[in-house]
Enzyme design. Sequence first.
Site, short mmCIF file in Angstrom:
data_model
loop_
_atom_site.label_atom_id
_atom_site.label_comp_id
_atom_site.label_asym_id
_atom_site.label_seq_id
_atom_site.Cartn_x
_atom_site.Cartn_y
_atom_site.Cartn_z
N ARG A 73 35.61 43.06 29.29
CA ARG A 73 36.09 43.85 28.16
C ARG A 73 35.60 43.22 26.85
O ARG A 73 35.37 42.02 26.77
CB ARG A 73 37.62 43.91 28.14
CG ARG A 73 38.22 44.88 29.16
CD ARG A 73 39.73 44.96 29.04
NE ARG A 73 40.35 43.70 29.39
CZ ARG A 73 40.84 42.82 28.52
NH1 ARG A 73 40.83 43.09 27.22
NH2 ARG A 73 41.36 41.69 28.92
N TYR A 201 31.60 48.88 31.96
CA TYR A 201 32.45 47.88 32.59
C TYR A 201 33.92 48.28 32.63
O TYR A 201 34.47 48.73 31.62
CB TYR A 201 32.33 46.52 31.87
CG TYR A 201 33.42 45.59 32.36
CD1 TYR A 201 33.29 44.96 33.59
CD2 TYR A 201 34.61 45.45 31.67
CE1 TYR A 201 34.31 44.18 34.09
CE2 TYR A 201 35.65 44.67 32.16
CZ TYR A 201 35.49 44.04 33.38
OH TYR A 201 36.52 43.30 33.88
N LYS A 210 43.13 50.33 31.08
CA LYS A 210 43.73 49.77 29.87
C LYS A 210 43.85 50.80 28.74
O LYS A 210 44.81 50.80 27.99
CB LYS A 210 42.93 48.55 29.39
CG LYS A 210 42.81 47.46 30.46
CD LYS A 210 44.17 46.93 30.84
CE LYS A 210 44.23 46.37 32.23
NZ LYS A 210 44.15 44.97 32.40
N HIS A 230 51.64 45.52 30.99
CA HIS A 230 50.60 44.84 31.78
C HIS A 230 51.29 44.00 32.85
O HIS A 230 51.34 42.77 32.76
CB HIS A 230 49.78 43.96 30.82
CG HIS A 230 48.51 43.43 31.39
ND1 HIS A 230 47.87 42.33 30.88
CD2 HIS A 230 47.73 43.85 32.42
CE1 HIS A 230 46.76 42.09 31.56
NE2 HIS A 230 46.65 43.00 32.50
N SER A 252 45.25 38.64 31.41
CA SER A 252 44.11 38.92 32.27
C SER A 252 43.60 37.63 32.94
O SER A 252 43.47 36.60 32.28
CB SER A 252 42.98 39.52 31.43
OG SER A 252 43.46 40.68 30.78
N CYS A 254 45.07 35.70 35.04
CA CYS A 254 46.06 34.62 35.09
C CYS A 254 46.98 34.73 36.29
O CYS A 254 48.06 34.12 36.31
CB CYS A 254 46.86 34.57 33.79
SG CYS A 254 45.86 34.01 32.40
N THR A 257 47.21 39.66 40.39
CA THR A 257 46.85 40.21 41.69
C THR A 257 47.29 39.27 42.81
O THR A 257 47.80 39.71 43.84
CB THR A 257 45.33 40.47 41.75
OG1 THR A 257 44.99 41.37 40.70
CG2 THR A 257 44.92 41.07 43.08
N ASP A 277 48.70 45.41 38.29
CA ASP A 277 48.19 45.30 36.92
C ASP A 277 49.04 46.02 35.88
O ASP A 277 49.22 45.51 34.79
CB ASP A 277 46.75 45.83 36.86
CG ASP A 277 45.98 45.31 35.65
OD1 ASP A 277 46.03 44.11 35.38
OD2 ASP A 277 45.35 46.13 34.95
N ARG A 374 34.25 41.36 40.14
CA ARG A 374 35.46 42.06 40.57
C ARG A 374 35.23 42.90 41.82
O ARG A 374 34.09 43.17 42.20
CB ARG A 374 35.92 43.00 39.45
CG ARG A 374 36.24 42.26 38.15
CD ARG A 374 37.54 42.66 37.57
NE ARG A 374 37.98 41.77 36.51
CZ ARG A 374 39.25 41.60 36.19
NH1 ARG A 374 40.20 42.23 36.83
NH2 ARG A 374 39.59 40.77 35.21
P1 GTP Z 1 43.38 40.81 35.69
O1 GTP Z 1 42.91 41.68 36.78
O2 GTP Z 1 42.29 40.40 34.77
O3 GTP Z 1 44.53 41.40 34.91
O4 GTP Z 1 43.82 39.39 36.34
P2 GTP Z 1 45.06 38.91 37.22
O5 GTP Z 1 46.17 38.51 36.31
O6 GTP Z 1 45.37 39.91 38.28
O7 GTP Z 1 44.54 37.55 37.86
P3 GTP Z 1 44.20 37.14 39.39
O8 GTP Z 1 45.39 37.18 40.30
O9 GTP Z 1 43.04 37.93 39.82
O10 GTP Z 1 43.81 35.62 39.20
C1 GTP Z 1 42.82 35.17 38.32
C2 GTP Z 1 42.35 33.78 38.67
O11 GTP Z 1 43.45 32.87 38.69
C3 GTP Z 1 41.73 33.74 40.07
O12 GTP Z 1 40.57 32.96 40.02
C4 GTP Z 1 42.80 33.09 40.91
O13 GTP Z 1 42.25 32.38 42.00
C5 GTP Z 1 43.53 32.17 39.92
N1 GTP Z 1 44.96 31.98 40.27
C6 GTP Z 1 45.84 32.95 40.63
N2 GTP Z 1 47.07 32.43 40.92
C7 GTP Z 1 46.97 31.10 40.73
C8 GTP Z 1 47.90 30.02 40.87
O14 GTP Z 1 49.07 30.17 41.23
N3 GTP Z 1 47.43 28.76 40.57
C9 GTP Z 1 46.14 28.55 40.17
N4 GTP Z 1 45.77 27.30 39.90
N5 GTP Z 1 45.23 29.55 40.04
C10 GTP Z 1 45.63 30.81 40.31
C1 SPV Z 2 42.15 42.83 32.61
O1 SPV Z 2 41.22 42.38 31.94
O2 SPV Z 2 43.36 42.60 32.34
C2 SPV Z 2 41.86 43.64 33.81
C3 SPV Z 2 40.50 44.05 34.05
O3 SPV Z 2 42.77 44.00 34.54
S1 SPV Z 2 40.01 45.39 33.06
O4 SPV Z 2 40.28 46.62 33.78
O5 SPV Z 2 38.61 45.27 32.80
O6 SPV Z 2 40.77 45.39 31.83
MN MN Z 3 44.80 43.21 33.84
#
Ligand code: GTP
Ligand code: SPV
Ligand code: MN
Length: 591
Positions: A73, A201, A210, A230, A252, A254, A257, A277, A374
């Site tokens: 983004r 993207y 979003k 979010h 994002s 963090c 998922t 999300d 992704r």
């Molecule tokens: P968006 O789709 O961008 O909104 O992201 P998200 O908040 O769904 O994040 P996601 O669960 O995909 O995790 C993002 C990154 O953080 C990945 O590389 C994970 O492996 C890492 N991660 C997730 N949970 C943990 C955790 O509990 N500890 C650590 N150290 N890393 C984590």
């Molecule tokens: C985020 O960035 O928080 C996402 C991916 O979930 S996107 O759909 O590109 O915003």
């Molecule tokens: Mn997100």
Amino acid sequence: MASYIDNWVKEQALLTKPDKIYWMDGSEEEAKKLVQIGLTKEKIAGNFTFLELNGKIYPNSYLHRSHPTDVARTEHLTVVCTPKREDAGPNNNWQEPGEAKAKLKNLFDGCMKGRTMYVIPYFLGRSDSPYSKPCIQLTDSVYVAVSMRIMTRVGKNVVENIGNSSSFVRGLHSIGDLNPERRWIMHFPEENLVMSIGSGYGGNALLGKKCFALRIASAIGYREGWLAEHMIIIGVEAPDKKITYFLAALPSACGKTNLAMLDPVLKGYKVWTLGDDIAWINIGKDGRLYAINPEAGFFGVAPGTSYSTNPFMMKTLKNDKFFPTLFTNTALDVDTNSPWWEGLTDERPKNLLDWQGQKYENAPDKPAAHPNSRFTTSIYNCPTLSKEYDNPLGVPISGIIFGGRRRSTMPLVYESRSWEHGVFSASIMGSETTSAALHQVGVVRRDPMAMLPFCGYNMGRYFSHWLSFKNKVKHLPKIFMVNWFRKDDSGNFIWPGFRDNSRVIKWMTDRIENRSGYEETALGLIPKKTDIDLSGLNFDDAKFSKLFEIKKDEWEKEAEDISKFYSTFGETLPKELWDQLSELKKKLFGI
Ligand code: GTP
Ligand code: SPV
Ligand code: MN
């Protein structure tokens, strides 16, 4: 008489001048046809849009390589256009709607020449939900068209449902020439309209995500008395089979998922997935908060996803019940013709192409998969999908979790003392930036409720909106703050995270049931070491206290940063939040 939809589509076609117009029906047959176009006809940055992957490993899946400048983004090119600047607030880039449209009309003029315009009628939420919204997106990208079919509920019934009404959310999208100089993601909340050009993207181009489900929907929610957030939605099943529903907002990349598909290490616990999300939160007939997931798919971060960190996502990606699954900007293991990313396996495959399709030469700072690579897959492929996912009324919420990515300062978990204190705690959230957006990675910025990039109106008013639920909701959920990412002096994560986060979630469910202990701190209530199940983990008292350490010098800086941030909102920031900040400072520093 032509309907509002027909007229609007016609008008946009006159402006963008596509060769063909194609109305999507959302069928499986159609998805096959569109994928075929991406495999053999349409090209992005010199390559076909899709590359077929090994169906024996990942059934019905395709790799997409985006333009190398179009991988995340772009918040600096994302704008909220309201007549008054104050209505967009200091949290948004702003432009006057007339000026914005004049600029965009030049860019959109003839941009679809030689291309097909896909008309995507879709619902956010189920068509039979009182909380759902019908939308129409136009796009000239087959990748976007296929992605939208996975992420939302596309179908002819949407057009029938809208009928002759003018009340539907409109999204005009074109990849333009993919030049970042001519890229804009512009929102017109007062017209329920988004115009996005120059990017293919995710969050810039799949406008249901979003742009609509958060920025436009948050503005609608402010007007109508609900919240677009979010947040993930999960049901936590305890050994007594009782299911407690939680929302969790993390910025994002963090951990949303991962948390949404948690495989608890604690015996007898299960997590049921409803969303990873976005959540739309309404007050139900019984006066409680209910949440639905407006989306129908996952657009998840690939790096770090593996059988040990997120086994259920790995199973989802290999499930071929719902077609297709897309991988964007991952690396490619040439020997098996399957996607690969850092963290998927301990050993890197020998014969690897990087995310741009070049032979991968190992270099310490150059990952093979893009850090924001992704996957896109249907939520119906998920083995932990909750039975309640398809409940049009959503699920009743008992706990709300907020958390940032902080190497210091913030404890592993704390519980807020009241609704106001919870809203305050969420409003002072900070988080280290990630590669989900194009900016410097790893710098702490304020990110209230994980909504800084996604709130479609003035955040000062957003805080008041949150506070107002106190008097409107019966059985207010408890609010918790988490930080999985605290590091020790050698730079290692102190908390194991991932599946072990279930230990923290268990403490929360016990707090909701009033059956576990806590200790008071300046920030809020934290578990004592005996209140949290650490069985099987090697945590001595010293290491445990590190997770909860509140350092005065860090908090002096933090409080100053929060004050500065609050000040940018002037009169729109609710006074209650300033009072809460003073009270926190008194507790922390005794002044
Ligand atoms: P968006 O789709 O961008 O909104 O992201 P998200 O908040 O769904 O994040 P996601 O669960 O995909 O995790 C993002 C990154 O953080 C990945 O590389 C994970 O492996 C890492 N991660 C997730 N949970 C943990 C955790 O509990 N500890 C650590 N150290 N890393 C984590
Ligand atoms: C985020 O960035 O928080 C996402 C991916 O979930 S996107 O759909 O590109 O915003
Ligand atoms: Mn997100």
